[in-house]
Design a protein around this motif. Structure first.
Motif, PDB file in Angstrom:
ATOM      1  N   ARG A 139       0.816  -1.214   0.000  1.00 13.44           N
ATOM      2  CA  ARG A 139       0.000   0.000   0.000  1.00 13.44           C
ATOM      3  C   ARG A 139       0.852   1.267   0.000  1.00 13.44           C
ATOM      4  O   ARG A 139       0.554   2.249   0.672  1.00 13.44           O
ATOM      5  CB  ARG A 139      -0.959   0.008   1.195  1.00 13.44           C
ATOM      6  N   VAL A 140       1.939   1.179  -0.746  1.00 14.10           N
ATOM      7  CA  VAL A 140       2.791   2.349  -0.952  1.00 14.10           C
ATOM      8  C   VAL A 140       2.409   2.956  -2.300  1.00 14.10           C
ATOM      9  O   VAL A 140       2.509   2.276  -3.336  1.00 14.10           O
ATOM     10  CB  VAL A 140       4.282   1.973  -0.938  1.00 14.10           C
ATOM     11  N   GLN A 199       7.081   8.877  -0.090  1.00 14.26           N
ATOM     12  CA  GLN A 199       5.894   8.175   0.381  1.00 14.26           C
ATOM     13  C   GLN A 199       5.839   8.119   1.904  1.00 14.26           C
ATOM     14  O   GLN A 199       4.777   8.284   2.510  1.00 14.26           O
ATOM     15  CB  GLN A 199       5.857   6.746  -0.193  1.00 14.26           C
ATOM     16  N   ALA A 200       7.010   7.893   2.526  1.00 13.45           N
ATOM     17  CA  ALA A 200       7.059   7.835   3.986  1.00 13.45           C
ATOM     18  C   ALA A 200       6.731   9.197   4.595  1.00 13.45           C
ATOM     19  O   ALA A 200       5.986   9.288   5.581  1.00 13.45           O
ATOM     20  CB  ALA A 200       8.438   7.369   4.458  1.00 13.45           C
ATOM     21  N   ARG A 243      -4.378  13.362  10.832  1.00 18.06           N
ATOM     22  CA  ARG A 243      -5.446  12.535  11.392  1.00 18.06           C
ATOM     23  C   ARG A 243      -5.492  12.660  12.921  1.00 18.06           C
ATOM     24  O   ARG A 243      -6.569  12.772  13.510  1.00 18.06           O
ATOM     25  CB  ARG A 243      -5.239  11.080  10.992  1.00 18.06           C
ATOM     26  N   ARG A 279       0.077  12.581   6.841  1.00 22.37           N
ATOM     27  CA  ARG A 279      -1.327  12.188   6.944  1.00 22.37           C
ATOM     28  C   ARG A 279      -1.667  11.698   8.340  1.00 22.37           C
ATOM     29  O   ARG A 279      -2.749  11.979   8.860  1.00 22.37           O
ATOM     30  CB  ARG A 279      -1.652  11.096   5.905  1.00 22.37           C
ATOM     31  N   SER A 280      -0.731  11.006   8.963  1.00 27.66           N
ATOM     32  CA  SER A 280      -0.952  10.528  10.333  1.00 27.66           C
ATOM     33  C   SER A 280      -1.059  11.699  11.309  1.00 27.66           C
ATOM     34  O   SER A 280      -1.907  11.691  12.211  1.00 27.66           O
ATOM     35  CB  SER A 280       0.193   9.593  10.758  1.00 27.66           C
ATOM     36  N   ALA A 327       4.907  11.596   3.224  1.00 26.31           N
ATOM     37  CA  ALA A 327       3.480  11.860   3.013  1.00 26.31           C
ATOM     38  C   ALA A 327       2.623  11.077   3.995  1.00 26.31           C
ATOM     39  O   ALA A 327       1.633  11.587   4.527  1.00 26.31           O
ATOM     40  CB  ALA A 327       3.094  11.508   1.578  1.00 26.31           C
ATOM     41  N   ARG A 328       3.017   9.827   4.267  1.00 27.12           N
ATOM     42  CA  ARG A 328       2.251   9.011   5.209  1.00 27.12           C
ATOM     43  C   ARG A 328       2.346   9.574   6.623  1.00 27.12           C
ATOM     44  O   ARG A 328       1.351   9.611   7.353  1.00 27.12           O
ATOM     45  CB  ARG A 328       2.754   7.559   5.183  1.00 27.12           C
ATOM     46  N   ARG A 329       3.548  10.024   7.014  1.00 25.33           N
ATOM     47  CA  ARG A 329       3.700  10.634   8.343  1.00 25.33           C
ATOM     48  C   ARG A 329       2.839  11.885   8.467  1.00 25.33           C
ATOM     49  O   ARG A 329       2.218  12.127   9.502  1.00 25.33           O
ATOM     50  CB  ARG A 329       5.178  10.957   8.602  1.00 25.33           C
TER      51      ARG A 329
END
Length: 284
Positions: free
Chosen positions: A39-40, A72-73, A83, A79-80, A75-77
């Protein structure tokens, strides 16, 4: 008669079958498939660009892997973080960076606040109590502190004392109080602002003080609470209307807590006076 012992022979070692390397086109498709499984969000164009740059600049294998996953990492951080901030339900958008540290510089220790923003007190399960008159920036500071903690990975929930009581009273009425208490118990830090800002409405909710205590009890002693109040500890009996319960509050929340007392000028009053003087002078 001499017996001769048969010499033991070790069984032949199994050799691992070596996989033949995939053709570049198949390998590229497999890499994209692996990213999808993990899911990357890696597109074909992003992969091709990274491979072309690595070949063009002679990048090492480690640098290539870093380039593939870094964006990607990040962007995921992000988003976390977003949230967790949304989940915290902060009332205002104030941050520690936007706080006016100069106005009450003698009353508010910035270094101490920045130390708290490292989250070590939350990791230790300690409580934080901020006591001070209205208008000195307690709410701004506690929400800025909460936002910073969200950014470094902690789960935070902000609420005012009045809203917390309303929420719990509603849950009690529809028989979901136990579930709601579990909800407030799961955050790393629960911020209860404006404790004492207005009298507990014991006519509308006679169980207000008991409901607040249930939240404190469900978090004690492993999860941290940050309580912001303008009521001195000696006046908690009158505020809660129940001396034994007030003692229990003090025992669970204040005993062993980090206590910050802010006795500075009211920024709100200062801003109102400045605005009043400006209106009195009229347009120039």
């Amino acid at each position: 008669m001499i017996k001769t012992m048969a010499k033991k022979t070790n069984p032949p070692r199994k050799t691992k079958a070596t996989k033949s390397p995939l053709p570049p086109a198949d390998l590229r498709a497999k890499i994209l498939e692996h990213f999808q499984t993990l899911r990357v969000p890696m597109t074909e164009q992003q992969l091709d660009d990274a491979l072309a740059r690595a070949e063009r600049e002679g990048l090492s294998h480690l640098q290539l892997v870093h380039d593939l996953i870094a964006d990607q990492a990040t962007a995921r951080r992000q988003r976390s973080i977003e949230r967790r901030i949304e989940e915290a339900c902060f009332r205002d958008s104030g941050t520690l960076e936007s706080f006016d540290w100069q106005f009450n510089a003698k009353a508010i220790d910035r270094a101490r606040i920045e130390e708290l923003a490292s989250g070590q007190f939350v990791r230790r399960g300690e409580n934080l109590v901020k006591v001070g008159q209205s208008g000195v920036g307690k709410s701004h500071l506690i929400q800025g502190l909460g936002r910073r903690l969200c950014q470094i990975g902690y789960r935070v929930r902000y609420t005012t004392s009045a809203n917390l009581v309303k929420d719990l009273a509603k849950s009690r009425a529809d028989d979901t109080l136990t579930r709601r208490l579990r909800y407030y118990g799961r955050f790393d830090l629960l911020i209860i602002d404006e404790f004492g800002f207005e009298k507990l409405e014991r006519i509308d909710c006679p169980q207000a003080a008991n409901l607040l205590y249930k939240v404190i009890e469900v978090r004690y002693p492993r999860r941290s609470i940050a309580l912001v109040t303008n009521v001195d500890f000696e006046a908690w009996n009158d505020y809660l209307g129940d001396p034994p319960l007030a003692m229990a509050f003090l025992d669970r929340v204040v005993d062993g807590a980090i206590v910050l007392k802010i006795e500075g000028k009211s920024y709100r009053a200062h801003r109102a006076q400045r605005l009043d003087r400006k209106n009195t002078r009229g347009p120039s």
